[in-house]
Design a protein around this motif. Structure first.
Motif, mmCIF file in Angstrom:
data_model
loop_
_atom_site.group_PDB
_atom_site.id
_atom_site.type_symbol
_atom_site.label_atom_id
_atom_site.label_comp_id
_atom_site.label_asym_id
_atom_site.label_seq_id
_atom_site.Cartn_x
_atom_site.Cartn_y
_atom_site.Cartn_z
ATOM 1 N N VAL A 118 0.468 7.738 -4.293
ATOM 2 C CA VAL A 118 0.885 8.316 -3.009
ATOM 3 C C VAL A 118 -0.371 8.854 -2.335
ATOM 4 O O VAL A 118 -1.065 9.701 -2.897
ATOM 5 C CB VAL A 118 1.918 9.443 -3.210
ATOM 6 C CG1 VAL A 118 2.396 9.970 -1.858
ATOM 7 C CG2 VAL A 118 3.104 8.945 -4.033
ATOM 8 N N TRP A 119 -0.659 8.346 -1.148
ATOM 9 C CA TRP A 119 -1.905 8.707 -0.471
ATOM 10 C C TRP A 119 -1.701 8.795 1.036
ATOM 11 O O TRP A 119 -0.688 8.331 1.571
ATOM 12 C CB TRP A 119 -2.993 7.672 -0.774
ATOM 13 C CG TRP A 119 -2.673 6.289 -0.270
ATOM 14 C CD1 TRP A 119 -1.871 5.358 -0.864
ATOM 15 C CD2 TRP A 119 -3.116 5.692 0.955
ATOM 16 N NE1 TRP A 119 -1.802 4.223 -0.113
ATOM 17 C CE2 TRP A 119 -2.557 4.389 1.008
ATOM 18 C CE3 TRP A 119 -3.939 6.123 1.994
ATOM 19 C CZ2 TRP A 119 -2.789 3.527 2.077
ATOM 20 C CZ3 TRP A 119 -4.170 5.259 3.061
ATOM 21 C CH2 TRP A 119 -3.612 3.978 3.088
ATOM 22 N N LYS A 120 -2.664 9.403 1.715
ATOM 23 C CA LYS A 120 -2.642 9.452 3.171
ATOM 24 C C LYS A 120 -4.071 9.618 3.683
ATOM 25 O O LYS A 120 -4.969 10.052 2.949
ATOM 26 C CB LYS A 120 -1.767 10.596 3.677
ATOM 27 C CG LYS A 120 -2.308 11.981 3.380
ATOM 28 C CD LYS A 120 -1.421 13.059 4.007
ATOM 29 C CE LYS A 120 -1.992 14.458 3.767
ATOM 30 N NZ LYS A 120 -1.185 15.503 4.410
ATOM 31 N N VAL A 121 -4.264 9.275 4.942
ATOM 32 C CA VAL A 121 -5.572 9.454 5.580
ATOM 33 C C VAL A 121 -5.735 10.917 5.956
ATOM 34 O O VAL A 121 -4.862 11.507 6.594
ATOM 35 C CB VAL A 121 -5.697 8.560 6.830
ATOM 36 C CG1 VAL A 121 -6.991 8.877 7.578
ATOM 37 C CG2 VAL A 121 -5.661 7.094 6.443
ATOM 38 N N TYR A 125 -12.607 9.771 10.673
ATOM 39 C CA TYR A 125 -13.925 9.187 10.910
ATOM 40 C C TYR A 125 -14.333 8.300 9.744
ATOM 41 O O TYR A 125 -14.773 7.165 9.923
ATOM 42 C CB TYR A 125 -14.968 10.283 11.128
ATOM 43 C CG TYR A 125 -16.369 9.741 11.314
ATOM 44 C CD1 TYR A 125 -16.822 9.359 12.573
ATOM 45 C CD2 TYR A 125 -17.232 9.590 10.227
ATOM 46 C CE1 TYR A 125 -18.098 8.839 12.744
ATOM 47 C CE2 TYR A 125 -18.505 9.077 10.396
ATOM 48 C CZ TYR A 125 -18.931 8.702 11.651
ATOM 49 O OH TYR A 125 -20.193 8.174 11.816
ATOM 50 N N ARG A 126 -14.183 8.816 8.516
ATOM 51 C CA ARG A 126 -14.577 8.037 7.353
ATOM 52 C C ARG A 126 -13.664 6.827 7.155
ATOM 53 O O ARG A 126 -14.120 5.758 6.745
ATOM 54 C CB ARG A 126 -14.576 8.921 6.105
ATOM 55 C CG ARG A 126 -15.792 9.828 6.012
ATOM 56 C CD ARG A 126 -15.769 10.669 4.755
ATOM 57 N NE ARG A 126 -14.886 11.813 4.899
ATOM 58 C CZ ARG A 126 -14.583 12.645 3.914
ATOM 59 N NH1 ARG A 126 -15.061 12.434 2.704
ATOM 60 N NH2 ARG A 126 -13.798 13.676 4.124
ATOM 61 N N SER A 127 -12.374 6.980 7.438
ATOM 62 C CA SER A 127 -11.456 5.851 7.296
ATOM 63 C C SER A 127 -11.788 4.740 8.280
ATOM 64 O O SER A 127 -11.657 3.552 7.964
ATOM 65 C CB SER A 127 -10.016 6.318 7.510
ATOM 66 O OG SER A 127 -9.628 7.242 6.513
ATOM 67 N N GLY A 190 -12.175 8.901 3.284
ATOM 68 C CA GLY A 190 -11.383 9.967 3.880
ATOM 69 C C GLY A 190 -9.934 9.953 3.449
ATOM 70 O O GLY A 190 -9.062 10.429 4.176
ATOM 71 N N ILE A 191 -9.664 9.420 2.246
ATOM 72 C CA ILE A 191 -8.300 9.309 1.745
ATOM 73 C C ILE A 191 -7.976 10.498 0.849
ATOM 74 O O ILE A 191 -8.762 10.870 -0.018
ATOM 75 C CB ILE A 191 -8.105 8.002 0.949
ATOM 76 C CG1 ILE A 191 -8.473 6.784 1.817
ATOM 77 C CG2 ILE A 191 -6.687 7.883 0.428
ATOM 78 C CD1 ILE A 191 -7.614 6.610 3.035
ATOM 79 N N CYS A 192 -6.801 11.093 1.061
ATOM 80 C CA CYS A 192 -6.304 12.175 0.218
ATOM 81 C C CYS A 192 -5.306 11.601 -0.784
ATOM 82 O O CYS A 192 -4.314 10.971 -0.391
ATOM 83 C CB CYS A 192 -5.641 13.253 1.072
ATOM 84 S SG CYS A 192 -4.786 14.522 0.125
#
Length: 282
Positions: A118-121, A125-127, A190-192
């Motif tokens: 499970v991830w989100k941006v 900028y980095r993405s 930039g992914i959490c």
């Protein structure tokens, strides 16, 4: 600029006013034939390009002739410079349910292992600029992290008996290491990482049959050990009570025969079939 800059551009209704004004002047020019109507009509079309609608949990990255302008994260209706390139990036949480892949564990056994992520941006900028395709980057790095994790732990402790953590029984400890590895790998984009879990693990098909027989044999041996341990205790208790209550006076040979018979009865896979002897045993 190498970091995200959150901006709040001009409200969209200001752009609507400019478009209506340009259209009005263009139409008036066509009617009165003294105002450059074509210019104002073209200007109206050009201004329309600058409208941006940002939905909840969405963002829009703006680039002006190769220069990063900023990111719109607050939802609403806006108007920006029509020359800006606009790239929409979702900030919603997403699931990646990876297909099981074949890897080798710490002791070299081929296994099939899969994960759910499970991830989100978090940093647009980095993405947008640090990686070519952040969604494909998540897929590739998730598989790489899974392969690395599998190489650090054995599937089980059959061949590594001193190992405290295994892939099959490690549980939260293994999942925690997987999350740490994924956070390090996906930070550049930039992914959490919200959550990462192993959702499938098994021996590869070429050794699954042999390992299943091994597990069954281990289970049988463990069960036999418990049965023998219990039988020995029951025999000991029987001999002790017979002696204390002076029911029978048994010499060593008779005790050995009795112990042998009791062990056969207690450890047998099938129920005992008693034989009635109407005469004397001796």
């Amino acid at each position: 600029m190498n970091a995200e800059k959150v901006i709040k551009p001009t409200a969209g209704w200001v752009g609507v006013t400019m478009v209506i004004t340009s259209l009005g002047l263009g139409i008036a020019g066509l009617i009165l034939e003294f105002i450059p109507a074509i210019f104002f009509l073209a200007l109206a079309v050009f201004l329309i390009i600058g409208f941006v609608i940002v939905a909840p949990n969405e963002s829009n990255v703006l680039v002006f002739f190769g220069r990063y302008v900023g990111t719109i994260k607050e939802n609403g209706f806006y108007w920006v410079n029509p020359l800006n390139l606009k790239r929409n990036i979702s900030l919603r949480a997403r699931n990646f349910n990876g297909e099981p892949i074949k890897v080798n564990d710490k002791v070299g056994n081929p296994i099939m292992i899969g994960l759910v992520l499970v991830w989100k941006v978090e940093e647009t900028y980095r993405s947008a600029f640090q990686v070519d395709d952040y969604q494909h980057f998540v897929v590739v790095q998730s598989e790489a992290a899974l392969r690395k994790l599998a190489g650090h732990y054995p599937y089980d402790n059959f061949e590594a008996e001193n190992t405290e953590i295994t892939l099959r029984a490690g549980g939260e400890a293994v999942n925690e290491q997987l999350e740490i590895e994924l956070r390090e790998r996906l930070d550049i984009a930039g992914i959490c990482v919200i959550e990462a879990r192993i959702n499938y693990i098994a021996y590869a098909s070429e050794i699954a049959g042999a390992m299943l027989r091994r597990q069954q044999a281990t289970a049988i041996v463990a069960a036999r050990e418990k049965i023998v341990e219990g039988a020995v205790g029951m025999v000991e208790l029987a001999l002790k009570q017979l002696s204390e209550k002076k029911i029978l006076d048994l010499d060593d040979d008779k005790k050995a025969t009795m112990v042998s018979n009791l062990m056969v009865v207690l450890c047998s896979d099938e129920g005992a079939k008693p034989v009635i002897n109407a005469g004397s045993l001796y």
